[in-house]
Design an enzyme around this catalytic site. Structure first.
Site, PDB file in Angstrom:
ATOM      1  N   GLU A 290      74.629  -4.730  42.605  1.00 33.56           N
ATOM      2  CA  GLU A 290      73.792  -3.537  42.836  1.00 33.56           C
ATOM      3  C   GLU A 290      73.541  -3.523  44.346  1.00 33.56           C
ATOM      4  O   GLU A 290      72.931  -4.454  44.873  1.00 33.56           O
ATOM      5  CB  GLU A 290      72.463  -3.627  42.081  1.00 33.56           C
ATOM      6  CG  GLU A 290      72.587  -3.756  40.571  1.00 33.56           C
ATOM      7  CD  GLU A 290      73.033  -2.484  39.876  1.00 33.56           C
ATOM      8  OE1 GLU A 290      73.001  -1.410  40.510  1.00 33.56           O
ATOM      9  OE2 GLU A 290      73.434  -2.574  38.706  1.00 33.56           O
ATOM     10  N   CYS A 324      66.211   0.356  47.887  1.00 32.00           N
ATOM     11  CA  CYS A 324      67.555   0.935  47.774  1.00 32.00           C
ATOM     12  C   CYS A 324      67.456   2.385  47.313  1.00 32.00           C
ATOM     13  O   CYS A 324      68.290   3.213  47.624  1.00 32.00           O
ATOM     14  CB  CYS A 324      68.380   0.126  46.793  1.00 32.00           C
ATOM     15  SG  CYS A 324      67.489  -0.169  45.267  1.00 32.00           S
TER      16      CYS A 324
END
Ligand code: NAP
Length: 527
Positions: A290, A324
């Site tokens: 990720e 993020c």
């Protein structure tokens, strides 16, 4: 183990600051207790044995006051890393097949309950260590518990991923089983130091893998909490190991070890791609990544501008843009740009800045000196490419001078600026005017990243097109509590498209645990 009262005090990323007196009282008490433990020296744990060495310690400093040493953590040696992996490899059979999936799921549910019991303490540690405001830190701890439960549920709902198959002949019995890969190295970033580490490791564990875990060097204390939770929950000694050390020193040694069967990693594209390119040598091994993001918010002329400004505000300045999923660029329709920008600036001006462990402080420091310098460079680029509408200065009034306080910075920039494509991971928000949804979608899709995106529009047709054409794994429309942030286990699967991830199935989602297993077909013939 978690009490009814603890359940009532549940804080998620969508909780607002109203009516939370009891939550604040519990947090304050936990913070005082945690502060009484500052400055200790911590070992790594291999097979539940505390180990130290002669290497210089990792000094865990508070980003609000860099003179405050939270703890000193052991820098694991290559030999110790190898020892942890060898122990994890030795426990593969014990955990992956001799322990039933029901037993593993029960241990994960126990771990979730322990996290809920300790959530105020964990949040206080995290807030001090990562500079995360207390409500977001509590949300991170709650999310960790929900992730553990959710992944246990995935095993239960799929009956351990054991499935009866069709048969070609009457005397044939066929079963499909998903089985663990073996040893996973789990490496987490600083920004969600409990939730990401818990999510990745609990999925690996409940699926039957053994795990060697390394937290970010900026947040080892929160990482230690996770180790303690698993130990108390009954994860056997050789199944989960806690290693601290600098990624640049010990990282490669960990994942390049030949006995490692899989990597689960959350962090930057640079580190993730380094692993992806280097990991599979003799055969292809799972490398679940990720990675970064560059979340756009699109504000159309039909949008409710108060709602849009609030949603962007929350996602741009939550954890100082170091998510993020942060909103790190805005495309606003020309007709409403002036009004929207004025509302966003008004909210930003009114935001309480300070020590994020304090009640009502929303905005704290960036994580470390390196992040602060990145912010200074981004501001310099903003001055070159565009016009700074708000911020751009270091915040150093009074106690703020002790920490890495980078002012929230709003800049109007041309669409060609790198500010719209590069991930800086610091509090800078470029805004550009657009004339149509077509243009906003094209600009949004231009980056290498594809994690989260948000739209504000009063038109259903716009929302339908946004869902259809935006190349991102997580989409939100008209979300006041966060234009691009705030995914929750079982609610919003968190999948990075393009440069934002590998695997195509994200954490928080229904397909996550299955990725930690490989399929085995079993046929028995009776004559
Ligand atoms: P990072 O620099 O890549 O670090 C992440 C982790 O990797 C840390 O534990 C780091 O250790 C370790 N590491 C560094 N070099 C390594 C190596 N050669 N081998 C193995 N491990 C190594 O990322 P970060 O700055 O901590 O985190 C920010 C990034 O994470 C951003 O790009 C953000 O978008 C991304 N992120 C993505 C998600 C998502 O779900 N997609 C969620 C959160 C964050 P040290 O700390 O010791 O250097």
């Amino acid at each position: 183990m978690s009490t009814l009262r603890d359940q009532e005090l549940k804080v998620t990323y969508s909780t607002t600051a109203a009516d939370l007196d009891a939550v604040h009282a519990r947090f304050d008490a936990a913070l005082a207790e945690v502060r009484s433990r500052l400055g200790r020296d911590y070992p790594i744990y291999i097979s539940q044995k505390p180990l130290r060495n002669d290497q210089p310690r990792i000094v865990d400093r508070c980003p609000m006051d860099t003179s405050l040493v939270l703890g000193r953590f052991t820098s694991a040696t290559a030999e110790q890393a190898g020892q942890a992996i060898a122990a994890a490899a030795g426990a593969k059979r014990l955990w992956g097949s001799r322990t039933t999936w029901q037993e593993r799921a029960a241990i994960m549910r126990k771990a979730a309950a322990i996290v809920r019991r300790r959530k105020f303490e964990i949040a206080a540690i995290m807030s001090l260590e990562a500079g995360k405001n207390r409500l977001e830190a509590l949300g991170d701890a709650e999310e960790s518990a929900d992730l553990m439960d959710y992944y246990a549920r995935q095993m239960e709902e799929n009956h351990g991923f054991v499935r009866r198959m069709n048969a070609l002949t009457p005397n044939e019995s066929n079963t499909d089983v998903l089985r663990p890969f073996g040893v996973f190295v789990c490496i987490s970033p600083f920004n969600f130091p409990m939730a990401l580490a818990s999510g990745m490791s609990s999925a690996a564990l409940v699926a039957g893998n053994t795990v060697v875990f390394k937290p970010a060097q900026d947040t080892p204390w929160t990482g230690l909490c996770l180790y303690e939770v698993y130990r108390e929950a009954g994860v056997p000694p050789d199944v989960f190991h806690f290693i601290t050390g600098k990624g640049s020193e010990i990282g490669d040694t960990l994942w390049q070890h030949p006995q490692v069967d899989g990597i689960v990693f959350t962090g930057s594209v640079e580190t993730g791609m380094r692993m992806f390119r280097g990991f599979s040598r003799k055969w292809v091994k799972p490398c679940l990544l990720e990675l970064g993001g560059k979340g756009p918010a699109i504000v159309m002329d039909s949008a409710d501008l108060d709602l849009a400004a609030e949603g962007v505000f929350k996602s741009a300045w939550g954890l100082q843009n170091q998510k993020c999923s942060a909103c790190s660029r805005v495309y606003v329709h020309r007709e409403v740009a002036t009004t929207f920008i004025a509302k966003l600036i008004a909210l930003t001006k009114a935001m309480k800045v300070g020590d994020p462990t304090e009640r009502d402080v929303f905005y704290g420091p960036v994580i470390n000196e390196s992040a602060f310098h990145t912010w200074q460079k981004a501001v310099a680029l903003a001055r070159e490419d565009g016009a700074i509408l708000y911020g751009g200065d270091r915040l150093d009034d009074g106690a703020l001078a002790k920490g890495w306080y980078a002012g929230p910075t709003i800049v109007k920039a041309p669409l060609s600026s790198r500010l719209f494509t590069d991930e800086f991971f610091v509090p800078i928000l470029p805004i550009a005017e657009i004339d149509s949804l077509d243009q906003a979608l094209a600009e949004s899709n231009k980056t290498d990243y594809g994690l989260t995106a948000g739209l504000f529009s009063g038109k259903e047709a716009d929302i339908a097109r946004f869902f259809d054409e935006a190349e991102f794994g997580v989409l939100y429309a008209n979300r006041r509590t966060g234009a691009t942030t705030g995914a929750w286990p079982g609610c919003q699967p968190f999948t990075g498209w393009k440069g934002s991830g590998a695997g195509g199935k994200g954490g928080c989602g229904p397909h996550y645990v299955a990725q930690f297993m490989r399929e085995q077909s079993r046929t028995v013939v009776t004559e």
